[in-house]
Design a protein around this motif. Structure first.
Motif, mmCIF file in Angstrom:
data_model
loop_
_atom_site.group_PDB
_atom_site.id
_atom_site.type_symbol
_atom_site.label_atom_id
_atom_site.label_comp_id
_atom_site.label_asym_id
_atom_site.label_seq_id
_atom_site.Cartn_x
_atom_site.Cartn_y
_atom_site.Cartn_z
ATOM 1 N N PHE A 583 0.826 -1.201 0.000
ATOM 2 C CA PHE A 583 0.000 0.000 0.000
ATOM 3 C C PHE A 583 0.862 1.253 0.000
ATOM 4 O O PHE A 583 0.544 2.248 -0.668
ATOM 5 N N GLY A 584 1.995 1.208 0.746
ATOM 6 C CA GLY A 584 2.878 2.363 0.767
ATOM 7 C C GLY A 584 3.439 2.684 -0.598
ATOM 8 O O GLY A 584 3.485 3.847 -1.010
ATOM 9 N N PHE A 585 3.839 1.639 -1.331
ATOM 10 C CA PHE A 585 4.384 1.897 -2.666
ATOM 11 C C PHE A 585 3.297 2.406 -3.609
ATOM 12 O O PHE A 585 3.516 3.337 -4.388
ATOM 13 N N ILE A 586 2.116 1.794 -3.538
ATOM 14 C CA ILE A 586 1.013 2.251 -4.397
ATOM 15 C C ILE A 586 0.657 3.700 -4.084
ATOM 16 O O ILE A 586 0.337 4.486 -4.979
ATOM 17 N N LEU A 587 0.735 4.072 -2.808
ATOM 18 C CA LEU A 587 0.456 5.449 -2.425
ATOM 19 C C LEU A 587 1.456 6.409 -3.058
ATOM 20 O O LEU A 587 1.092 7.496 -3.524
ATOM 21 N N PHE A 588 2.727 6.009 -3.103
ATOM 22 C CA PHE A 588 3.734 6.835 -3.755
ATOM 23 C C PHE A 588 3.406 7.026 -5.232
ATOM 24 O O PHE A 588 3.433 8.137 -5.758
ATOM 25 N N VAL A 589 3.098 5.915 -5.898
ATOM 26 C CA VAL A 589 2.811 5.990 -7.327
ATOM 27 C C VAL A 589 1.559 6.821 -7.584
ATOM 28 O O VAL A 589 1.508 7.654 -8.497
ATOM 29 N N ALA A 590 0.530 6.602 -6.767
ATOM 30 C CA ALA A 590 -0.712 7.347 -6.944
ATOM 31 C C ALA A 590 -0.509 8.839 -6.711
ATOM 32 O O ALA A 590 -1.076 9.677 -7.428
ATOM 33 N N SER A 591 0.305 9.173 -5.721
ATOM 34 C CA SER A 591 0.577 10.585 -5.460
ATOM 35 C C SER A 591 1.296 11.223 -6.640
ATOM 36 O O SER A 591 0.979 12.347 -7.050
ATOM 37 N N GLY A 592 2.269 10.504 -7.192
ATOM 38 C CA GLY A 592 2.966 11.039 -8.359
ATOM 39 C C GLY A 592 2.051 11.190 -9.553
ATOM 40 O O GLY A 592 2.114 12.182 -10.283
#
Length: 806
Positions: A583-592
């Motif tokens: 979820f943390g990695f997906i959050l990074f990608v989604a934020s970008g």
């Protein structure tokens, strides 16, 4: 009768030319907002960063009589350096590199410890190099192991992915041999390394290639030759006695904001390390097969390539350790052979590795997973050992020159380096975990229940399992801070009501003001939170390494046979941690992705870089670029041009992060120009954040020297501001720099003059406070009246250095 003689007219008030150079803070601002006028004109600069004036003030220095009460206002807008086009949102993926670069600048103040300082820099650069290897290894794990080796080698997995059909071992095509699949998949991590090299090279040209002031510029700032005649620091004839000479701080060095040689060397070494990591992953698999089976490929080929990879890796490590920053002068030289042949050699070895792996081996079949478990364990263990040694060195430096305000007693740098490693682990582990779950469908990789592929290395599952434990450990300090903040807010109530007396008390208003002030004070507790997180991460990471090494299984299987509660907790920690890390990695990608499309979100992400990318790339060349290497020379050059052209008074006025840029630019000025400058800072983190976390550069001694070198300095702050604070200069007598805490809100309740409730401003809009105008006027009075040198010919200034403001 003689006519009455009229009294003489009063003397004119400060008829000298005066300039206020405004520098905005984090988040950026438009020139119209900064100058309070919709009509502005660009004086100098480009679309990325520029100086603006009101249209009516475009030629203000030619008419100083119009600006007796207020100075000519200029606005330096630098938001384009951090929050410009949407592609910069992808810099979020470089967050671990940025954090480890900050650790380089957090070393404690050191006196006479040259070797220890150099060792500190070497250790941080080695940690940074390990992060590059970790990122590349994670890309290899996904592309080579999970996709090309595991999924393409199992018909049940490749059959679900049509795009993997030509690689499937079940189809028996040319690409179905494991070595050829690995060779093709190696293009993915190799392309990632190439992209990082390209971005680092491109952003250097766009951001950090601006030359700081040199000897020629210094002569332009001192056109009368005062320094040449009397030496550096000699006062003007009408300046009075010379100030106490400050200890030259690091930020005043000519080469501090221009380290081209180091960045180029590090870029070559990190690029080579990335290519070598890919080559080792490809060659290692093929060479192991050649040594353990009746392979048609001679073993000596793999041995030679592996030996060459080791030799090239040793050279890359030597390059990282050999040389640090050279700040005494601009580091303009380039090690041409090194930056050309080192990455080129690594890329050539990768090409040989690909050719070697693509050699036909008909009997080779892929099974299980690639043996990369040991590599990830050694990498994590090496990072932990480097951080521990870094902590010992930092503590030794702090003991030599202790400063009470230094973060974590000198351990701020090692703590942040540990956080960078943790961020790198979360991001790389998150990618591997999510890709494995996606490829495996309904199964759980590593658990053996319905799984068709082995999944990522066991260590990644153990590292994911400690994340819930870390979050639970953080509950105690977080609850403590919440309770302490609530109690502090309650105790503030009577003092706030007394401050606004005789206005009648309003409990709701008092509680709101007290809550905001108490919450703003939490900033001073951030170092201990960072320290707790870093220490817990170090010990839990060590436990994860030991657990994976001893058991050889994921936590859910390693706990089989234990007590029922233990087994349940282990499985829950593994599943929850895997979900959280993904979820943390997906959050990074989604934020970008959101920031790429949404300008407001892009501006929010830009604020992160305003704080994190102030410092040059001294440890990691792939970190986001340093905007200060463009902004500081811009500001210093503009101030130098003004003082040389007009010999007028100048106030550089910085808010928030702009105050840090202003101070850094003032440090870069020649001594005679610096003594003609007044510094006005407000909402400034220059001591509260930078002085505590970066004591070697913004500690007590450098700030005291800055105050003694400028003509005058005022710093405004509020108790409701979570970022800005006092400068806390310790000198006898008190230099009187700090003014505050300012009253916020300006009015407690409704008054005749202010019939509506006044907002609590916190970190914003310091110009709305009457004290701001008073202190600016006081600074102008302290600078004293100076008549501009208007030696004109044809209506134009002579001896102008740089572009005319007109």
């Amino acid at each position: 009768m003689a006519p009455a003689i009229p009294p003489p007219p009063p003397p004119p008030r400060n008829t000298g030319a005066a300039l206020e150079l405004l520098v905005h803070g984090v988040g950026g601002a438009t020139p119209q907002e900064m100058l309070g006028d919709p009509r502005t004109v660009r004086v100098t600069g480009d679309a990325t960063a520029a100086v603006y004036r009101r249209t009516e003030d475009a030629h203000g220095e030619k008419h100083p009589e119009r600006y007796r009460d207020e100075p000519v206002a200029e606005a330096y807008c630098w938001s384009g350096l951090t929050s410009g086009n949407g592609s910069r949102a992808l810099w979020l993926l470089l967050l671990p590199f940025m954090v480890v670069n900050l650790a380089h600048w957090m070393r404690p103040t050191a006196t006479g410890r040259t070797r220890a300082v150099r060792l500190y820099g070497v250790l941080v650069r080695l940690v940074a190099l390990s992060l590059t290897v970790l990122l590349t290894a994670a890309a290899c794990e996904v592309a080579l192991d999970l996709v090309a080796w595991q999924c393409a080698g199992v018909p049940e997995c490749s059959g679900r992915r049509s795009w993997l059909g030509f690689l499937s071992s079940g189809q028996g095509g040319w690409w179905s041999q494991p070595g050829r699949r690995l060779a093709l998949a190696a293009t993915v991590p190799a392309a990632l390394v190439g992209l990082l090299w390209y971005l680092s090279n491109r952003t250097w040209s766009a951001y950090e290639s601006q030359s700081p002031l040199d000897a020629t510029d210094a002569d332009a700032c001192d056109p009368d030759g005062t320094e040449e005649a009397h030496g550096p620091g000699a006062p003007d004839a009408d300046d009075g006695p010379a100030p106490v000479p400050p200890v030259p701080p690091a930020l005043s060095r000519p080469g501090f904001w221009y380290g081209r040689r180091l960045v180029a060397r590090l870029r070559a070494a990190h690029t080579a390390a990335g290519f070598l990591t890919v080559a080792a992953a490809v060659t290692g698999a093929a060479a192991r097969h050649d040594r353990t089976a009746d392979s048609p490929v001679p073993q000596v080929f793999g041995a030679v390539i592996e030996g060459a990879i080791v030799l090239c890796a040793v050279v890359a490590v030597w390059v990282v350790c050999r040389r640090g920053r050279s700040e005494r002068a601009r580091d303009t030289r380039l090690d041409g052979a090194l930056i050309t042949y080192l990455p080129g050699s690594a890329l050539a070895l990768l090409g040989l590795a690909v050719l070697h792996a693509g050699w036909s081996r008909p009997a080779w079949q892929s099974a299980g997973s690639l043996p990369g478990e040991t590599a990830f364990r050694l990498l994590a263990l090496g990072q932990g050992l480097l951080v521990v040694i870094l902590a010992l060195v930092a503590r030794s430096l702090y003991r030599r020159t202790p400063e009470p305000r230094t973060t974590l007693y000198g351990l701020g740098g090692p703590s942040v380096a540990m956080l960078a490693c943790a961020l790198g682990g979360v991001m790389t582990g998150g990618v591997a975990q999510r890709v494995a779950d996606w490829l495996d469908g309904p199964g759980t990789p590593g658990m053996g229940r319905g799984s068709i592929i082995e999944g990522p290395p066991i260590l990644l599952s153990w590292q994911a399992s400690v994340i819930p434990v870390l979050l639970l450990l953080l509950l105690a300090p977080v609850l403590y801070l919440v309770v302490r903040t609530a109690r502090r807010a309650r105790r503030m109530g009577p003092d706030i009501e007394a401050e606004y007396a005789p206005e009648p008390p309003d409990r709701a208003r008092t509680r709101r003001i007290a809550r905001i002030r108490a919450t703003a004070a939490l900033t001073d507790s951030a170092p201990w939170i960072v320290g707790v997180v870093s220490a817990a991460t170090l010990f839990l990471g060590a436990a994860a390494i030991v657990g994976s090494w001893v058991s050889g299984e994921v936590p859910g299987l390693a706990s089989d046979g234990a007590a029922a509660p233990v087994e349940s907790i282990a499985e829950a920690a593994q599943s929850t941690g895997s979900w959280l890390i993904g979820f943390g990695f997906i959050l990074f990608v989604a934020s970008g992705r959101r920031a790429y499309r949404d300008a407001s979100a892009r501006r929010t992400i830009g604020i992160l870089w305003d704080v994190g990318t102030f410092w040059p790339r001294a440890a990691h060349p792939f970190a986001p670029p340093c905007y200060a290497e463009r902004a500081v020379p811009d500001l210093a050059s503009r101030m130098c041009a003004w003082t040389a052209t007009t010999r007028g008074r100048l106030i550089i006025s910085g808010h928030s992060q702009g105050s840090v840029l202003a101070a850094a630019a003032v440090w870069q000025l020649p001594d005679t120009a610096r003594r003609r400058v007044g510094l006005l800072t407000y909402g400034s983190p220059i001591e509260r954040l930078y002085g505590r976390w970066f004591p070697a550069y913004f500690g007590a001694l450098p700030l005291l020297g800055l105050n003694r070198s400028v003509h005058c300095w005022r710093n405004l702050y509020r108790a409701t501001d979570p970022i800005g604070g006092p400068v806390r200069l310790s000198a006898d007598p008190d230099p009187g720099v700090d003014r505050g805490p300012l009253r916020d809100p300006l009015a407690y309740g409704r008054t005749t003059a202010l019939p509506l409730p006044e907002p609590i401003l916190g970190h914003s809009d310091y110009q709305a406070d009457p004290v701001f105008a008073q202190e600016r006027t006081a600074l102008l009075e302290e600078l004293g009246p100076r008549l501009p040198r208007q030696a004109e010919s044809g209506g134009k200034f002579q001896k102008s250095s740089g572009r005319s403001s007109g």
